[in-house]
Motif scaffolding. Structure first.
Motif, PDB file in Angstrom:
ATOM      1  N   UNK A  85     -39.450  26.558-120.911  1.00 23.42           N
ATOM      2  CA  UNK A  85     -39.452  26.857-119.478  1.00 23.42           C
ATOM      3  C   UNK A  85     -38.100  27.445-119.079  1.00 23.42           C
ATOM      4  N   UNK A  86     -37.725  28.530-119.788  1.00 23.81           N
ATOM      5  CA  UNK A  86     -36.384  29.102-119.619  1.00 23.81           C
ATOM      6  C   UNK A  86     -36.422  30.573-119.225  1.00 23.81           C
ATOM      7  N   UNK A  87     -37.553  31.051-118.756  1.00 25.36           N
ATOM      8  CA  UNK A  87     -37.636  32.449-118.313  1.00 25.36           C
ATOM      9  C   UNK A  87     -36.783  32.648-117.063  1.00 25.36           C
ATOM     10  N   UNK A  88     -36.331  33.872-116.871  1.00 21.27           N
ATOM     11  CA  UNK A  88     -35.548  34.194-115.686  1.00 21.27           C
ATOM     12  C   UNK A  88     -35.518  35.692-115.460  1.00 21.27           C
ATOM     13  N   UNK A  89     -34.643  36.139-114.588  1.00 19.20           N
ATOM     14  CA  UNK A  89     -34.600  37.559-114.246  1.00 19.20           C
ATOM     15  C   UNK A  89     -34.159  38.419-115.429  1.00 19.20           C
ATOM     16  N   UNK A  90     -33.463  37.834-116.405  1.00 17.92           N
ATOM     17  CA  UNK A  90     -33.091  38.593-117.609  1.00 17.92           C
ATOM     18  C   UNK A  90     -34.267  38.798-118.548  1.00 17.92           C
ATOM     19  N   UNK A  91     -35.335  38.046-118.354  1.00 15.40           N
ATOM     20  CA  UNK A  91     -36.497  38.120-119.255  1.00 15.40           C
ATOM     21  C   UNK A  91     -37.273  39.404-118.980  1.00 15.40           C
ATOM     22  N   UNK A  92     -37.285  40.285-119.965  1.00 16.57           N
ATOM     23  CA  UNK A  92     -37.974  41.574-119.823  1.00 16.57           C
ATOM     24  C   UNK A  92     -38.671  41.856-121.147  1.00 16.57           C
ATOM     25  N   UNK A  93     -39.992  41.627-121.167  1.00 21.94           N
ATOM     26  CA  UNK A  93     -40.748  41.751-122.403  1.00 21.94           C
ATOM     27  C   UNK A  93     -41.781  42.867-122.309  1.00 21.94           C
ATOM     28  N   UNK A  94     -41.661  43.839-123.182  1.00 24.01           N
ATOM     29  CA  UNK A  94     -42.758  44.788-123.335  1.00 24.01           C
ATOM     30  C   UNK A  94     -43.883  44.133-124.133  1.00 24.01           C
ATOM     31  N   UNK A  95     -43.518  43.277-125.074  1.00 22.65           N
ATOM     32  CA  UNK A  95     -44.486  42.492-125.860  1.00 22.65           C
ATOM     33  C   UNK A  95     -43.960  41.073-125.989  1.00 22.65           C
ATOM     34  N   UNK A  96     -44.827  40.097-125.664  1.00 19.34           N
ATOM     35  CA  UNK A  96     -44.539  38.682-125.896  1.00 19.34           C
ATOM     36  C   UNK A  96     -45.791  38.075-126.512  1.00 19.34           C
ATOM     37  N   UNK A  97     -45.776  37.915-127.825  1.00 17.33           N
ATOM     38  CA  UNK A  97     -46.953  37.452-128.559  1.00 17.33           C
ATOM     39  C   UNK A  97     -46.641  36.116-129.227  1.00 17.33           C
ATOM     40  N   UNK A  98     -47.253  35.058-128.705  1.00 16.93           N
ATOM     41  CA  UNK A  98     -47.082  33.701-129.241  1.00 16.93           C
ATOM     42  C   UNK A  98     -48.397  33.166-129.792  1.00 16.93           C
ATOM     43  N   UNK A  99     -49.337  34.024-130.028  1.00 15.97           N
ATOM     44  CA  UNK A  99     -50.694  33.621-130.426  1.00 15.97           C
ATOM     45  C   UNK A  99     -50.724  33.027-131.835  1.00 15.97           C
ATOM     46  N   UNK A 100     -51.805  32.284-132.095  1.00 17.47           N
ATOM     47  CA  UNK A 100     -52.099  31.747-133.426  1.00 17.47           C
ATOM     48  C   UNK A 100     -50.974  30.856-133.942  1.00 17.47           C
ATOM     49  N   UNK A 101     -50.595  29.898-133.089  1.00 16.33           N
ATOM     50  CA  UNK A 101     -49.630  28.875-133.477  1.00 16.33           C
ATOM     51  C   UNK A 101     -50.207  27.502-133.120  1.00 16.33           C
ATOM     52  N   UNK A 102     -49.348  26.516-132.915  1.00 15.42           N
ATOM     53  CA  UNK A 102     -49.800  25.159-132.576  1.00 15.42           C
ATOM     54  C   UNK A 102     -49.117  24.688-131.297  1.00 15.42           C
ATOM     55  N   UNK A 103     -48.929  25.599-130.376  1.00 19.88           N
ATOM     56  CA  UNK A 103     -48.235  25.297-129.129  1.00 19.88           C
ATOM     57  C   UNK A 103     -49.081  24.412-128.230  1.00 19.88           C
ATOM     58  N   UNK A 104     -48.413  23.523-127.514  1.00 24.07           N
ATOM     59  CA  UNK A 104     -49.091  22.592-126.614  1.00 24.07           C
ATOM     60  C   UNK A 104     -48.503  22.685-125.211  1.00 24.07           C
ATOM     61  N   UNK A 105     -49.130  21.966-124.300  1.00 27.76           N
ATOM     62  CA  UNK A 105     -48.620  21.900-122.934  1.00 27.76           C
ATOM     63  C   UNK A 105     -49.036  23.112-122.113  1.00 27.76           C
TER      64      UNK A 105
END
Length: 375
Positions: free
Chosen positions: A299-319
């Protein structure tokens, strides 16, 4: 009259001497017979029937008109060989679309001791091994052999080439490990070994390559951890380690690199949690798909966060998907599918244009563009 004849003969003699000297000078300025013989020996191991790039390799002066050959204007020694199988040059445009050169790279190339550039790229049919003797060509700045069928290993003493700036062996069939001597190439700015059969680990002291801006190792069988020293290369803009067998966690210091723009780690065996530093970094293309990553999306996104691609798929992320993601300056493509996420999808302009596939196959995500959340 006799005096006039004498003056004329003297002037004519002087002119002949000047012309002879000029002719002698031209011969001296031609490429050396030794370099010419080495080029012809190198050419004898290659077969290119479609375009005729070697049709110009005629005559005594290999510095003049020989396709792909360049010479040092001062020494008239051969300084470069540039033969590309995919080129905008008109000679290629007039040829068949199916361009193919076969054969091998002869060790005769090592007789050209003044070479600074070797580009034999994208022919798709050149096989055999990389001659070990190229490590004796100490003036080399560029070695580009991409897009062939070269096999064998990278020469162990490649680190001798202290002037080397570009090393590109991508899209071949190279085996073996990345030689530890690579870390001695302190002038190297571009290392591309993608799509080979390279095994072993990334050298632990790769951080010595302080001039490197691109590290491209995707599509091999590389194992081991991501070396912490990698994060000390302050010029590094692109790191592509996808489709390997890399294990361990992601160093948090990757997110503190000042110019890193692309980090592709997809298709590995990486575990642990996502460092929070990555979400507020300079990275604009972040692909962590297809790993064993656990924990929550930071939960650390901010105004500096600029993603053309953000791919977190096919993992074991929760929450949940963190609320701070709505504060990002831009997210062009987002994919968190195939995880164990749960909760309401945040709302905002970033999410209005995303399709359901970006959130599919999670435990209990809800909200637009999925179904409504239960009250």
């Amino acid at each position: 009259m006799e005096a006039m004849k004498k003056s004329f003969l003297i002037a004519l003699s002087n002119t002949i001497v000047v012309l002879l000297l000029a002719g002698s000078s031209t011969v001296v300025q031609a490429c050396t017979p030794y370099d010419r013989a080495a080029l012809l020996e190198f050419r004898s191991k290659l077969n290119e029937p479609y375009i005729g790039v070697f049709n110009t390799w005629k005559g005594q002066d290999c510095c003049n008109g020989w396709y792909g050959v360049s010479c040092d204007p001062n020494t008239h020694r051969v300084a470069g060989i540039t033969l590309r199988g995919e080129s905008e040059d008109p000679i290629f445009q007039r040829a068949k679309r199916s361009v193919l050169m076969t054969g091998s790279i002869s060790p005769a190339i090592c007789k050209l001791t003044s070479l600074s550039t070797i580009i034999i790229a994208d022919w798709k049919g050149i096989s055999g091994v990389i001659p070990n003797c190229i490590t004796n060509l100490l003036f080399l700045r560029i070695v580009d052999l991409v897009g062939n069928r070269l096999s064998g290993v990278i020469p162990a003493n490649i680190g001798r080439l202290q002037r080397l700036k570009v090393l590109n062996f991508a899209d071949n069939q190279i085996t073996g490990m990345i030689p530890t001597s690579v870390t001695s190439l302190t002038s190297l700015s571009h290392l591309d070994l993608r799509n080979n059969n390279i095994t072993g680990v990334i050298p632990l002291d790769i951080g010595r390559l302080t001039m490197m801006s691109r590290l491209l190792l995707t599509g091999n069988k590389i194992s081991g951890h991501i070396p912490e020293s990698l994060t000390r290369i302050y010029r590094l803009a692109d790191i592509e380690l996808a489709m390997n067998r890399i294990t361990g966690s992601i160093p948090a210091s990757l997110g503190k690199m000042s110019v890193l723009a692309t980090l592709n780690l997809d298709g590995n065996l990486i575990s642990g949690e996502i460092p929070g530093t990555l979400m507020a970094s300079s990275i604009s293309n972040l692909n962590l798909s297809g790993n064993l990553i656990t924990g929550k999306i930071p939960n650390t996104f901010g105004v500096r966060s600029y993603f053309t691609v953000l791919d977190l798929s096919k993992n074991r992320l929760q929450g949940p998907i963190p609320a701070s993601i709505t504060t990002a300056s831009f997210i062009g493509h987002l994919d968190v599918s195939h995880n164990h996420l749960c909760g309401k999808i945040p709302t905002g302009s970033t999410f209005d244009r995303l399709e359901a596939t970006s959130f599919a196959y999670n435990d209990c995500l809800c909200g637009k563009p999925l179904g409504n959340c239960r009250k």
